[in-house]
Design a protein around this motif. Structure first.
Motif, PDB file in Angstrom:
ATOM      1  N   PRO A  65       0.730  -1.331   0.166  1.00 29.69           N
ATOM      2  CA  PRO A  65       0.171   0.054  -0.041  1.00 29.69           C
ATOM      3  C   PRO A  65       0.898   1.299   0.049  1.00 29.69           C
ATOM      4  O   PRO A  65       2.186   1.266   0.425  1.00 29.69           O
ATOM      5  N   VAL A  66       0.296   2.293  -0.490  1.00 28.64           N
ATOM      6  CA  VAL A  66       0.942   3.466  -0.666  1.00 28.64           C
ATOM      7  C   VAL A  66      -0.180   4.638   0.162  1.00 28.64           C
ATOM      8  O   VAL A  66      -1.159   4.643  -0.236  1.00 28.64           O
ATOM      9  N   GLU A  67       0.664   5.260   0.935  1.00 25.17           N
ATOM     10  CA  GLU A  67      -0.113   6.244   1.662  1.00 25.17           C
ATOM     11  C   GLU A  67       0.449   7.764   1.602  1.00 25.17           C
ATOM     12  O   GLU A  67       1.740   7.840   1.374  1.00 25.17           O
ATOM     13  N   VAL A  68      -0.368   8.782   1.616  1.00 28.43           N
ATOM     14  CA  VAL A  68       0.132  10.274   1.538  1.00 28.43           C
ATOM     15  C   VAL A  68      -0.125  10.720   2.847  1.00 28.43           C
ATOM     16  O   VAL A  68      -0.830  10.786   3.345  1.00 28.43           O
ATOM     17  N   ILE A  69       1.244  11.440   3.448  1.00 25.96           N
ATOM     18  CA  ILE A  69       1.092  12.078   4.527  1.00 25.96           C
ATOM     19  C   ILE A  69       1.498  13.470   4.440  1.00 25.96           C
ATOM     20  O   ILE A  69       1.999  13.858   3.429  1.00 25.96           O
ATOM     21  N   VAL A  70       1.302  14.480   5.402  1.00 21.43           N
ATOM     22  CA  VAL A  70       1.326  15.896   5.297  1.00 21.43           C
ATOM     23  C   VAL A  70       1.992  16.460   6.199  1.00 21.43           C
ATOM     24  O   VAL A  70       1.972  16.220   7.291  1.00 21.43           O
ATOM     25  N   GLY A  71       3.064  17.468   5.713  1.00 20.14           N
ATOM     26  CA  GLY A  71       3.853  18.333   6.953  1.00 20.14           C
ATOM     27  C   GLY A  71       3.834  19.963   6.447  1.00 20.14           C
ATOM     28  O   GLY A  71       3.833  19.983   5.174  1.00 20.14           O
ATOM     29  N   ASP A  72       3.724  20.683   7.481  1.00 22.31           N
ATOM     30  CA  ASP A  72       3.854  22.114   7.123  1.00 22.31           C
ATOM     31  C   ASP A  72       4.767  22.307   7.697  1.00 22.31           C
ATOM     32  O   ASP A  72       5.411  22.511   8.888  1.00 22.31           O
ATOM     33  N   HIS A  73       5.925  23.074   6.760  1.00 22.52           N
ATOM     34  CA  HIS A  73       7.210  23.523   7.107  1.00 22.52           C
ATOM     35  C   HIS A  73       7.407  24.864   7.498  1.00 22.52           C
ATOM     36  O   HIS A  73       8.490  25.386   7.832  1.00 22.52           O
TER      37      HIS A  73
END
Length: 400
Positions: A65-73
């Motif tokens: 499986p491939v997941e997208v995660i998010v970060g605010d730099h």
């Protein structure tokens, strides 16, 4: 311990030992600006674009499986670097995507280089990312300062705007944009009569604009982006700069910027972009899908570039049989790259993805048929003309 409990504990231990551990999903980290000046042009739209690409690919890579995660730099290199390291060390992130702000991208590029993780740059624009700072695991996908300079700078100079004055944001991106545009202006027979630099997220451009107004320049070039560009455009109109005969050149403008500032202020501006949602049936079809997830908002070139870069990375990693950043990027260099975003495209050895760019002009209010109908395409700039020639690259990966 009672006899039955001992048997049960032993049986449980044996069962756990015999059961294979569940594989951790591969993750793509969208490292973007979720709260600052780049939120509209990248931000949540970049997250949605990456998710769309993963879904369209089938949600799996090499059977996992491939997941997208998010970060605010937060547009801070130290914050971006910390997130990138944590993702790679603790969360099985195999590609880092988007990354507004060139100073952040430069810092993250060093981390991905050392960790053999793919770096898919869509928003950061310094041409040094694929120049002297290039990396074997980077693909700079959407645009760069050389392409903007070569498009907008050359076009305006050839149209008679010979004397240029720069109002430049004082960090990596602004310096690169001013440098590359100056070179394009000089090559087209123009000259630079002055420059002034300002800090990021400036609210009062009066002193900078008054210096530009009194310089005798034909063109006042805004070598900044997003909120800074919009503020400067509004204040330039208030000071009557264009009314006095000087021309404003917004060296980096996104569709979201034009939407925010309005056609009344932006009309007539010439700019260079890597994508326009209303270009043809393909761009309209993808943009419609994007807009349905974004409350009707049409994509910037960054959003389209995120989707294209993620989709082509997944194809390359699958074909290479590896999530090694270098292996995937090396494979991508051998593949055909052709989608709704990337026309006549290829990935070069310096990490620059070469594709057609577009010189456009912002419509007058009466020419627009409705929201987001903002550009007239003046001409297509073939990729080989838009981006810095490989034989002029400072990238140490390029064979001389």
């Amino acid at each position: 311990m009672p006899f039955k409990s001992t048997i049960l504990a032993a049986a449980t231990s044996a069962l756990l030992a015999a059961t294979p551990a569940l594989a951790e999903p591969y993750r793509l980290g969208v490292l973007t600006d979720m709260s600052g000046m780049n939120f509209d042009l990248a931000g949540q739209g970049s997250v949605v674009a990456a998710q769309m690409a993963v879904e369209d690919f089938g949600g799996k890579l090499l059977g996992e499986p491939v997941e997208v995660i998010v970060g605010d730099h937060q547009n801070k290199p130290d914050v971006g670097s910390t997130l990138a390291r944590r993702w790679i060390d603790e969360q099985n992130v195999k590609a880092i995507v988007d990354v507004p702000t060139s100073s952040v991208a430069m810092a993250v590029q060093e981390i991905t280089r050392n960790a053999d993780v793919a770096f898919l740059v869509s928003t950061a624009g310094s041409s040094d990312l694929t120049g002297k700072a290039c990396s074997p695991t980077t693909a700079q996908w959407t645009w760069d300062t050389y392409a903007l300079a070569n498009g907008t700078g050359r076009a305006i100079t050839e149209e008679g705007g010979k004397k240029w004055y720069f109002v430049t944001v004082d960090y990596t991106f602004g310096h690169a944009l001013e440098r590359d545009t100056s070179e394009a202006v000089l090559a087209a027979g123009g000259e630079v009569v002055g420059t002034v630099r300002h800090p990021r997220e400036t609210t009062d451009f009066s002193s900078y604009l008054l210096q530009a107004q009194s310089s005798g320049a034909d063109v006042v070039a805004l070598a900044n982006s997003s909120g800074d560009t919009m503020t400067a455009l509004k204040q330039a109109a208030e000071y009557g700069i264009t009314a006095s005969g000087q021309r404003i050149a917004g060296m980096l403008l996104f569709l979201s910027d034009v939407h925010a500032v309005g056609l009344e202020t932006a009309q007539g501006l010439t700019l260079t972009t890597g994508f326009y949602w209303d270009l043809d049936d393909e761009t309209r079809a993808w943009s419609k899908r994007f807009g349905e997830r974004m409350n009707g908002k049409m994509p910037t070139m960054v959003h389209a570039g995120v989707y294209s870069s993620v989709m082509n990375y997944l194809k390359a990693a699958e074909a290479a049989g590896s999530v090694s950043g270098k292996a995937a990027i090396d494979k991508m260099r051998t593949m055909d790259i052709n989608d709704f975003f990337a026309r006549n495209a290829r990935l070069r050895e310096d990490g620059r993805m070469v594709h057609d760019m577009y010189l456009v002009q912002v419509k007058k209010p009466e020419e627009s048929k409705g929201p987001w109908d903002y550009y007239k395409v003046i001409r297509t700039i073939p990729g080989d003309q838009a981006f810095r020639p490989l034989d002029k690259s400072e990238c140490p990966l390029v064979k001389k």
